[in-house]
Write a protein that holds these residues in place. Sequence first.
Motif, short mmCIF file in Angstrom:
data_model
loop_
_atom_site.label_atom_id
_atom_site.label_comp_id
_atom_site.label_asym_id
_atom_site.label_seq_id
_atom_site.Cartn_x
_atom_site.Cartn_y
_atom_site.Cartn_z
N GLU A 73 6.82 -6.43 -3.88
CA GLU A 73 5.59 -6.68 -2.96
C GLU A 73 5.27 -7.76 -3.30
OE1 GLU A 73 5.35 -3.29 -1.09
OE2 GLU A 73 6.88 -3.49 0.52
N GLN A 74 4.43 -6.97 -4.19
CA GLN A 74 3.32 -7.39 -5.01
C GLN A 74 3.35 -9.45 -5.85
OE1 GLN A 74 0.60 -5.51 -6.01
NE2 GLN A 74 -0.55 -7.61 -6.91
N LEU A 75 4.97 -9.97 -6.44
CA LEU A 75 4.83 -11.11 -5.92
C LEU A 75 5.11 -11.51 -4.97
CD1 LEU A 75 7.95 -9.93 -9.10
CD2 LEU A 75 5.62 -11.17 -9.53
N VAL B 161 1.56 -15.18 -2.23
CA VAL B 161 1.15 -16.00 -0.65
C VAL B 161 -0.87 -16.05 -1.12
CG1 VAL B 161 0.80 -15.38 1.27
CG2 VAL B 161 3.15 -14.72 0.41
N ARG B 162 -1.26 -15.51 -1.91
CA ARG B 162 -2.93 -15.71 -2.23
C ARG B 162 -2.95 -16.67 -3.42
NH1 ARG B 162 -3.59 -11.44 -4.99
NH2 ARG B 162 -3.45 -11.90 -6.59
N GLU B 163 -2.07 -17.54 -3.88
CA GLU B 163 -2.34 -18.11 -4.66
C GLU B 163 -1.83 -19.34 -3.81
OE1 GLU B 163 0.43 -18.29 -7.72
OE2 GLU B 163 -0.38 -16.83 -8.66
N TRP C 192 -8.23 -11.98 -8.33
CA TRP C 192 -6.43 -13.12 -7.72
C TRP C 192 -7.19 -14.01 -8.80
CZ3 TRP C 192 -9.72 -17.26 -7.38
CH2 TRP C 192 -11.43 -17.03 -7.49
N LEU C 193 -8.50 -14.46 -10.23
CA LEU C 193 -8.65 -14.89 -10.50
C LEU C 193 -7.10 -14.99 -11.56
CD1 LEU C 193 -10.30 -18.16 -10.37
CD2 LEU C 193 -11.96 -16.51 -12.05
#
Length: 492
Positions: free
Chosen positions: A10-12, A17-19, A100-101
Amino acid sequence: METEDVSVREQLFHNRVRETIICVLLFACLYMVSYLILTHFRKAAEFVTDDSEDATVNKIALWMCTFTLSVAVCAVLLLPISILSNEVLLTFPQSYYMQWLNGSLIRGLWNLVFLFSNLSLVFLMPFAYFFTESEGFAGSKKGVMARVYEAVVLLLLLALLVLGIVWVASALLHDNVARKSLYDLWEYYLPYLYSGISLFGVVMLLLCTPFGLSRMFSVTGSLLVKPRLLEDVDETLNCATFEEDALSRKLNCSRTSCWVKLNLEVMKKEYQAVRSKRVALETRRKASPWQRNLGYPLAMLVLLALTVMCVLMVCFNVLELLLDETAMPRGMEDPHLGMASFSMFGSLGAAVQVVLILYLMVSSVVGFYSSPLFTGLLPRAQDTNLTQMIANCVSLLILSSALPVFSRTLGITRFDLLGDFGRYNWLGNFYIVFLYNMLFAGLTSASLIKTVTWAVQRELIRAFGLHRLPLTVSRSTVPFRLLLASGLSKIQ
């Protein structure tokens, strides 16, 4: 155990998705900005025509040009974004809002820019050109699809020709490797082609950037109000106004004369020149003392400091190449952001690196459009045809996609190349990298010395009134001691 595996998956998934969302948002913003730029320069008559087919073809080609230009802008921002991201993570190591960075996002951005830049150079831009020039095969039904078929066929023929040239080049340079089968197209021939394109872009930057660095002084000077030594602006403005009025009366009252009709074009050119001079003098008179006496010298000092800093960093990189093997440009898989600064001076040095990279890119563009070979490509507002726009987008993409390799090769930054940018064949050749640094330092120093000395002599000639002499004033006709003697006598 299954719960831990699910949480990791889930984390991956959430990271991916965020990237993806961040990359899409960044590219969408750049696409809109690029579209506004291209619509400002395009010729509107090509997109509003009686033939709806031509208008559709031109719009599709414009969308491809916009995509290419947005990729070029993103390639320019690759190194600045990477360097600034590392400094932000160093400053806020435990910040929740900066999680996120990370290195995965930066590496993915580099890979996407590399993929899209090569896709645009090899496929989109040639297809856009063939698409606008095609009319469909003889005997086929006319329409947009007929032009698509012809453009695709021409693109395939061009691809076969380019691959043949690449095979011949690899056979001449590496005879044993060139015997590989065509199944190695993706693993060998395409990277070899990309390496050649990058080398061409880096050579273009080597030729355009030193010339652009010298041209930046004159371009910036044309945008600012120059201070004039020993000059009475009001007196010069009155003389220009009287001369303009005299030419205007001569043009309006003597049109019946045969002599005036024969020399009408010459008089119009003189009138336009005098009018431009009068407008410039009025602008100088309206400017505040701060603008007139501080703005121009300060801008010239900033440009001089940036140029000298670039030359010093390249010279320091030459010494490092001779003493340390790690100074060679190379690729890396994991950027390890937030571990250490890429500058020995910390955040301040990183900010200077970002400024220098952007300054080199602007200088290369100025030098490219100022060179005699590419002056005709200079876009004009509302008067640039589609073929010229395609040529401009290709040229800017070649320059911008080579900028990361260019900056790392010269030692402007210590941020190593990510992804396929670091896999070029010629990057590991010490003699090519060393000679490249020496040529850049030599060409930039020569251009800088020539620009500064000529600018000082030109201002002295104008200040002492020697430009009004009937003979052409040049370096050979007016020695420097004559300038000093004239200046001393004028002051006394």
